[in-house]
Motif scaffolding. Sequence first.
Motif, PDB file in Angstrom:
ATOM      1  N   ALA A  57       1.098  -1.155   0.083  1.00 44.05           N
ATOM      2  CA  ALA A  57       0.024   0.053   0.095  1.00 44.05           C
ATOM      3  C   ALA A  57       1.005   1.197  -0.007  1.00 44.05           C
ATOM      4  CB  ALA A  57      -0.934   0.017   1.226  1.00 44.05           C
ATOM      5  N   GLU A  58       0.509   2.353  -0.299  1.00 42.56           N
ATOM      6  CA  GLU A  58       1.064   3.645  -0.452  1.00 42.56           C
ATOM      7  C   GLU A  58       0.434   4.589   0.385  1.00 42.56           C
ATOM      8  OE1 GLU A  58       1.746   7.079  -3.433  1.00 42.56           O
ATOM      9  OE2 GLU A  58       1.330   5.279  -4.445  1.00 42.56           O
ATOM     10  N   ALA A  59       1.146   5.033   1.449  1.00 40.99           N
ATOM     11  CA  ALA A  59       0.663   6.129   2.422  1.00 40.99           C
ATOM     12  C   ALA A  59       0.483   7.422   1.824  1.00 40.99           C
ATOM     13  CB  ALA A  59       1.634   6.042   3.616  1.00 40.99           C
ATOM     14  N   ILE A  60      -0.677   7.939   1.758  1.00 39.54           N
ATOM     15  CA  ILE A  60      -0.953   9.225   1.356  1.00 39.54           C
ATOM     16  C   ILE A  60      -0.826  10.384   2.519  1.00 39.54           C
ATOM     17  CG2 ILE A  60      -2.771  10.578   0.119  1.00 39.54           C
ATOM     18  CD1 ILE A  60      -3.636   8.325  -1.283  1.00 39.54           C
ATOM     19  N   VAL A  61       0.038  11.342   2.226  1.00 39.04           N
ATOM     20  CA  VAL A  61       0.241  12.299   3.034  1.00 39.04           C
ATOM     21  C   VAL A  61      -0.262  13.599   2.540  1.00 39.04           C
ATOM     22  CG1 VAL A  61       1.801  13.522   4.961  1.00 39.04           C
ATOM     23  CG2 VAL A  61       2.317  11.251   4.059  1.00 39.04           C
ATOM     24  N   PRO A  62      -1.094  14.364   3.212  1.00 38.16           N
ATOM     25  CA  PRO A  62      -1.840  15.443   2.880  1.00 38.16           C
ATOM     26  C   PRO A  62      -0.543  16.578   2.692  1.00 38.16           C
ATOM     27  CG  PRO A  62      -2.597  15.108   5.020  1.00 38.16           C
ATOM     28  CD  PRO A  62      -1.914  13.946   4.554  1.00 38.16           C
ATOM     29  N   PRO A  63      -0.834  17.495   1.753  1.00 33.64           N
ATOM     30  CA  PRO A  63       0.395  18.404   1.469  1.00 33.64           C
ATOM     31  C   PRO A  63      -0.173  19.442   2.642  1.00 33.64           C
ATOM     32  CG  PRO A  63      -1.610  18.863  -0.310  1.00 33.64           C
ATOM     33  CD  PRO A  63      -1.769  17.319   0.455  1.00 33.64           C
ATOM     34  N   PRO A  64       1.074  20.013   2.988  1.00 33.62           N
ATOM     35  CA  PRO A  64       0.762  21.235   4.121  1.00 33.62           C
ATOM     36  C   PRO A  64      -0.039  22.304   3.514  1.00 33.62           C
ATOM     37  CG  PRO A  64       3.168  21.261   3.332  1.00 33.62           C
ATOM     38  CD  PRO A  64       2.470  20.013   2.486  1.00 33.62           C
ATOM     39  N   GLN A  65      -0.809  22.882   4.469  1.00 31.43           N
ATOM     40  CA  GLN A  65      -1.500  24.150   3.884  1.00 31.43           C
ATOM     41  C   GLN A  65      -0.731  25.427   4.022  1.00 31.43           C
ATOM     42  OE1 GLN A  65      -4.693  24.431   6.517  1.00 31.43           O
ATOM     43  NE2 GLN A  65      -5.824  22.380   6.105  1.00 31.43           N
ATOM     44  N   LYS A  66      -0.946  25.944   2.770  1.00 26.11           N
ATOM     45  CA  LYS A  66      -0.393  27.226   2.658  1.00 26.11           C
ATOM     46  C   LYS A  66      -0.827  28.415   3.007  1.00 26.11           C
ATOM     47  CE  LYS A  66       2.115  25.660  -1.779  1.00 26.11           C
ATOM     48  NZ  LYS A  66       2.051  25.849  -3.062  1.00 26.11           N
ATOM     49  N   SER A  67      -0.097  29.618   3.691  1.00 25.85           N
ATOM     50  CA  SER A  67      -0.773  30.644   4.250  1.00 25.85           C
ATOM     51  C   SER A  67      -1.298  31.589   3.118  1.00 25.85           C
ATOM     52  CB  SER A  67       0.336  31.243   4.796  1.00 25.85           C
ATOM     53  OG  SER A  67      -0.207  32.526   5.546  1.00 25.85           O
ATOM     54  N   ALA A  68      -2.231  32.173   3.366  1.00 21.51           N
ATOM     55  CA  ALA A  68      -3.060  33.098   2.446  1.00 21.51           C
ATOM     56  C   ALA A  68      -2.016  34.457   2.195  1.00 21.51           C
ATOM     57  CB  ALA A  68      -4.373  33.647   2.929  1.00 21.51           C
ATOM     58  N   LEU A  69      -1.224  34.624   3.455  1.00 19.57           N
ATOM     59  CA  LEU A  69      -0.236  35.754   3.369  1.00 19.57           C
ATOM     60  C   LEU A  69       0.936  35.428   2.722  1.00 19.57           C
ATOM     61  CD1 LEU A  69      -0.771  36.907   7.152  1.00 19.57           C
ATOM     62  CD2 LEU A  69      -1.860  37.821   5.047  1.00 19.57           C
ATOM     63  N   SER A  70       1.578  36.383   2.254  1.00 22.52           N
ATOM     64  CA  SER A  70       2.974  36.280   1.673  1.00 22.52           C
ATOM     65  C   SER A  70       3.873  35.917   2.819  1.00 22.52           C
ATOM     66  CB  SER A  70       3.637  37.709   0.944  1.00 22.52           C
ATOM     67  OG  SER A  70       3.824  38.779   1.644  1.00 22.52           O
ATOM     68  N   PRO A  71       5.003  35.480   2.678  1.00 20.35           N
ATOM     69  CA  PRO A  71       5.878  35.204   3.930  1.00 20.35           C
ATOM     70  C   PRO A  71       6.489  36.417   4.317  1.00 20.35           C
ATOM     71  CG  PRO A  71       6.599  33.917   1.682  1.00 20.35           C
ATOM     72  CD  PRO A  71       5.427  34.746   1.326  1.00 20.35           C
ATOM     73  N   PHE A  72       6.703  37.721   3.584  1.00 25.53           N
ATOM     74  CA  PHE A  72       7.004  38.841   4.322  1.00 25.53           C
ATOM     75  C   PHE A  72       6.049  39.493   5.197  1.00 25.53           C
ATOM     76  CE2 PHE A  72       7.017  43.450   4.138  1.00 25.53           C
ATOM     77  CZ  PHE A  72       8.072  43.685   4.745  1.00 25.53           C
ATOM     78  N   MET A  73       4.549  39.348   4.744  1.00 22.57           N
ATOM     79  CA  MET A  73       3.620  39.925   5.523  1.00 22.57           C
ATOM     80  C   MET A  73       3.395  38.946   6.788  1.00 22.57           C
ATOM     81  SD  MET A  73       2.220  42.616   4.495  1.00 22.57           S
ATOM     82  CE  MET A  73       1.004  42.672   5.790  1.00 22.57           C
ATOM     83  N   GLU A  74       3.746  37.832   6.616  1.00 20.94           N
ATOM     84  CA  GLU A  74       3.576  36.884   7.665  1.00 20.94           C
ATOM     85  C   GLU A  74       4.587  37.001   8.590  1.00 20.94           C
ATOM     86  OE1 GLU A  74       3.629  32.084   8.321  1.00 20.94           O
ATOM     87  OE2 GLU A  74       2.653  32.783   6.562  1.00 20.94           O
ATOM     88  N   GLN A  75       5.806  37.247   8.240  1.00 22.64           N
ATOM     89  CA  GLN A  75       6.991  37.455   9.263  1.00 22.64           C
ATOM     90  C   GLN A  75       6.853  38.892   9.941  1.00 22.64           C
ATOM     91  OE1 GLN A  75       9.485  35.251   9.712  1.00 22.64           O
ATOM     92  NE2 GLN A  75      10.237  36.673  11.491  1.00 22.64           N
TER      93      GLN A  75
END
Length: 109
Positions: A57-75
């Motif tokens: 069997a193959e384990a399916i790992v859900p992709p990480p959720q991306k933030s709606a904000l840009s990395p600059f705004m998040e930081q």
Amino acid sequence: MFEVKYFDTKHVLVDTFTRCVDNVIAPAAGEVAFRLREHIYQPAEAYVSQEVRVVSAEAIVPPPQKSALSPFMEQFLITWLPLLALLGFLIYFMKRLIGKKSATTNARR
């Protein structure tokens, strides 16, 4: 990939099928219903019980959720927003203290 072993009434192996199945998603340690269709070579009465084993069997790992904000705004929000909020509160309270009629403000007049 599944392996299905069919047994007769005396639990003697009658037939074995190995089938690769796509689009069957089962939760970890859970159950799921599906149907395998194969041509049988014995009379239907010979297939009394079966054992199903997952061969691979193959384990399916859900992709990480991306933030709606840009990395600059998040930081920016993480590092500077608390500091700016604290500075705003300090200015607000200082203006309130200056605006109050205290003994020092009355003595100057």
